[in-house]
Write an enzyme that holds these catalytic residues in place. Structure first.
Site, PDB file in Angstrom:
ATOM      1  N   ASP A   1       0.862  -1.178   0.000  1.00 32.41           N
ATOM      2  CA  ASP A   1       0.000   0.000   0.000  1.00 32.41           C
ATOM      3  C   ASP A   1       0.896   1.225   0.000  1.00 32.41           C
ATOM      4  O   ASP A   1       1.523   1.553   1.018  1.00 32.41           O
ATOM      5  CB  ASP A   1      -0.906   0.020   1.244  1.00 32.41           C
ATOM      6  CG  ASP A   1      -2.099  -0.908   1.115  1.00 32.41           C
ATOM      7  OD1 ASP A   1      -2.762  -0.868   0.064  1.00 32.41           O
ATOM      8  OD2 ASP A   1      -2.374  -1.671   2.055  1.00 32.41           O
TER       9      ASP A   1
ATOM     10  N   ARG B   1       3.849   2.783   2.946  1.00 33.20           N
ATOM     11  CA  ARG B   1       4.607   1.811   3.751  1.00 33.20           C
ATOM     12  C   ARG B   1       6.114   1.965   3.593  1.00 33.20           C
ATOM     13  O   ARG B   1       6.864   1.694   4.511  1.00 33.20           O
ATOM     14  CB  ARG B   1       4.206   0.386   3.374  1.00 33.20           C
ATOM     15  CG  ARG B   1       2.714   0.102   3.350  1.00 33.20           C
ATOM     16  CD  ARG B   1       2.029   0.435   4.650  1.00 33.20           C
ATOM     17  NE  ARG B   1       0.631   0.008   4.620  1.00 33.20           N
ATOM     18  CZ  ARG B   1      -0.299   0.474   5.433  1.00 33.20           C
ATOM     19  NH1 ARG B   1       0.007   1.395   6.327  1.00 33.20           N
ATOM     20  NH2 ARG B   1      -1.548   0.043   5.348  1.00 33.20           N
TER      21      ARG B   1
ATOM     22  N   ARG C   1      -7.586  10.680   1.553  1.00 35.82           N
ATOM     23  CA  ARG C   1      -7.124   9.613   0.656  1.00 35.82           C
ATOM     24  C   ARG C   1      -7.893   9.656  -0.661  1.00 35.82           C
ATOM     25  O   ARG C   1      -7.445   9.090  -1.662  1.00 35.82           O
ATOM     26  CB  ARG C   1      -7.305   8.234   1.309  1.00 35.82           C
ATOM     27  CG  ARG C   1      -6.434   8.013   2.535  1.00 35.82           C
ATOM     28  CD  ARG C   1      -6.849   6.756   3.278  1.00 35.82           C
ATOM     29  NE  ARG C   1      -6.620   5.552   2.492  1.00 35.82           N
ATOM     30  CZ  ARG C   1      -7.129   4.360   2.800  1.00 35.82           C
ATOM     31  NH1 ARG C   1      -7.948   4.218   3.842  1.00 35.82           N
ATOM     32  NH2 ARG C   1      -6.867   3.307   2.042  1.00 35.82           N
TER      33      ARG C   1
ATOM     34  N   LYS D   1      -9.911   1.061  -5.479  1.00 36.01           N
ATOM     35  CA  LYS D   1     -10.575   0.670  -4.226  1.00 36.01           C
ATOM     36  C   LYS D   1     -11.309   1.887  -3.647  1.00 36.01           C
ATOM     37  O   LYS D   1     -10.961   3.017  -3.981  1.00 36.01           O
ATOM     38  CB  LYS D   1      -9.545   0.112  -3.231  1.00 36.01           C
ATOM     39  CG  LYS D   1      -8.444   1.104  -2.816  1.00 36.01           C
ATOM     40  CD  LYS D   1      -7.394   0.450  -1.939  1.00 36.01           C
ATOM     41  CE  LYS D   1      -6.373   1.474  -1.465  1.00 36.01           C
ATOM     42  NZ  LYS D   1      -5.287   0.860  -0.690  1.00 36.01           N
ATOM     43  N   HIS D   2     -12.397   1.689  -2.872  1.00 36.65           N
ATOM     44  CA  HIS D   2     -12.964   0.448  -2.361  1.00 36.65           C
ATOM     45  C   HIS D   2     -14.376   0.328  -2.928  1.00 36.65           C
ATOM     46  O   HIS D   2     -15.268   1.064  -2.496  1.00 36.65           O
ATOM     47  CB  HIS D   2     -13.013   0.447  -0.848  1.00 36.65           C
ATOM     48  CG  HIS D   2     -11.687   0.746  -0.186  1.00 36.65           C
ATOM     49  ND1 HIS D   2     -11.206   2.039  -0.006  1.00 36.65           N
ATOM     50  CD2 HIS D   2     -10.733  -0.079   0.303  1.00 36.65           C
ATOM     51  CE1 HIS D   2     -10.030   1.995   0.595  1.00 36.65           C
ATOM     52  NE2 HIS D   2      -9.704   0.722   0.799  1.00 36.65           N
TER      53      HIS D   2
ATOM     54  N   HIS E   1     -12.002  -1.245   9.352  1.00 40.03           N
ATOM     55  CA  HIS E   1     -10.990  -1.977  10.112  1.00 40.03           C
ATOM     56  C   HIS E   1     -11.520  -2.331  11.501  1.00 40.03           C
ATOM     57  O   HIS E   1     -11.096  -3.327  12.094  1.00 40.03           O
ATOM     58  CB  HIS E   1      -9.720  -1.137  10.274  1.00 40.03           C
ATOM     59  CG  HIS E   1      -8.984  -0.897   9.002  1.00 40.03           C
ATOM     60  ND1 HIS E   1      -9.302   0.132   8.156  1.00 40.03           N
ATOM     61  CD2 HIS E   1      -7.941  -1.560   8.431  1.00 40.03           C
ATOM     62  CE1 HIS E   1      -8.489   0.105   7.117  1.00 40.03           C
ATOM     63  NE2 HIS E   1      -7.665  -0.899   7.248  1.00 40.03           N
TER      64      HIS E   1
ATOM     65  N   ASP F   1     -10.718  -7.154   0.343  1.00 40.25           N
ATOM     66  CA  ASP F   1      -9.980  -6.384   1.333  1.00 40.25           C
ATOM     67  C   ASP F   1      -9.550  -7.371   2.419  1.00 40.25           C
ATOM     68  O   ASP F   1      -9.940  -8.550   2.404  1.00 40.25           O
ATOM     69  CB  ASP F   1     -10.858  -5.258   1.894  1.00 40.25           C
ATOM     70  CG  ASP F   1     -10.040  -4.071   2.405  1.00 40.25           C
ATOM     71  OD1 ASP F   1      -8.825  -4.244   2.631  1.00 40.25           O
ATOM     72  OD2 ASP F   1     -10.606  -2.970   2.578  1.00 40.25           O
TER      73      ASP F   1
END
Length: 348
Positions: free
Chosen positions: A68, A76, A142, A172-173, A185, A256
């Site tokens: 990601d 990351r 985002r 996504k998403h 999450h 996901d």
């Protein structure tokens, strides 16, 4: 290789910066097909390239590597990598001028993709195609914009830059996470909006970008009860009726992360994996839970999905410039110079 295993339907993660013996063994299970890297797996481009090479050597067959690397809060790989802005920054930086923001988004898409591919990672899960409705903190900046047309234009530009660098795009998403406040999450979000709103707003980026070659899609762990009782990633209505049939999408569908709370209502990890694959996913992600990943892999022993394996294999596109060569190119230097003024604070 004649005895090469095809791409399996499970993408899992690793615990550290080197490959552990038990991970090396698991990579050779026929159900495994991918590895996603996190910040804990990254120290430097040299270390990442060595880890990726070790992972590929450990697998007797096809394997996809992902990360990601959207920019902003979700990046990351950082040390030595260009700090990337959050998607909303392109439009903000240009004072709302979409035409001025598009070339910035395109160059950033190229830069992200070129740097990720420089260590032989196949793709980043990008771009985010959610339309920001002003209620979702987990999406927020985002998303490229609050206006669906604008978000589509800027996502298309970012995607075009990725394609120039040889990276497939993963939107996504699906069909849209921007209209719910809950974080999937931590909970199972419920979006009560009707079909006509979703079609005209949240689905617009998919409607426009699928015909332009969007390679893969990740559905949301969100329920849209006016249309179906299951979260989109476990819904034949969303994945088969809407995505495959109505939108004529022929690319890869990734689930996901099955470890997210938004997937928990489906059952245990094996049930989640089977439900996602039965609904139409080609590959399921199981992250940050090695025991669950091993159970999912074992539960899918003997499962053969030749069409999924074919679609997944098409995402592997070797031939990227290695890091040392990339840094010497005029294109890389120019892209870095364009992107750096967009970075503001920790949120980028």
């Amino acid at each position: 290789m004649l005895d090469s295993q095809p791409v399996g339907p499970v993408m899992l993660d690793l615990q550290g910066t080197t490959l552990a013996p038990e991970e090396r063994e698991l990579l050779n299970h026929p159900a495994v097909g991918g590895v996603i890297l996190f910040s804990r797996n990254y120290e430097s481009p040299r270390q990442a390239a060595a880890l990726v090479a070790d992972v590929r050597a450990a697998r007797r067959g096809e394997l996809l590597l992902a990360v990601d690397q959207e920019g902003g809060r979700v990046q990351r790989m950082r040390a030595r990598y260009t700090r990337l802005p959050a998607a909303a920054r392109y439009l903000e930086h240009c004072g709302g001028d979409v035409a001025a923001a598009e070339p910035l988004a395109r160059e950033a898409g190229w830069l992200m993709a070129a740097e990720v591919r420089a260590v032989d990672i196949d793709f980043s899960f990008a771009p985010v195609l959610d339309v920001d409705c002003g209620v979702s903190e987990i999406i927020g900046d985002r998303a490229f914009a609050r206006d669906a047309e604008t978000a589509t234009h800027l996502a298309a530009a970012f995607m075009a830059g990725m394609a120039e660098a040889g990276m497939p795009a993963v939107g996504k998403h699906f069909p849209g996470h921007g209209g719910v406040a809950a974080d999937s999450h931590l909970a199972l979000p419920v979006d009560d909006r009707p079909w006509d709103v979703l079609w005209s707003r949240d689905l617009l980026p998919y409607r426009r970008l699928i015909p332009r070659g969007l390679d893969a899609i990740m559905p949301a762990h969100v329920v849209y009860p006016s249309l179906d009782q299951h979260p989109a990633g476990f819904s034949r209505f969303w994945l088969q009726h809407v995505l495959r049939q109505r939108l004529d999408f022929k690319g890869v569908i990734f689930s996901d992360d099955l470890s997210m709370e938004g997937a928990a209502a489906i059952g245990d990890f094996a049930q989640r994996a089977r439900s996602a694959l039965d609904a139409g996913c080609d590959m399921v992600l199981v992250c940050n839970n090695p025991e669950a990943a091993a159970k999912v892999v074992e539960s899918l022993d003997g499962l053969e999905l030749p069409e999924s394996a074919r679609r997944l294999a098409a995402l592997r596109r070797p031939g990227a410039l290695p890091w040392a060569e990339l840094e010497q190119t005029a294109r890389w230097r120019r892209a870095v110079e364009l992107v750096q003024p967009l970075i503001t604070g920790d949120g980028a």
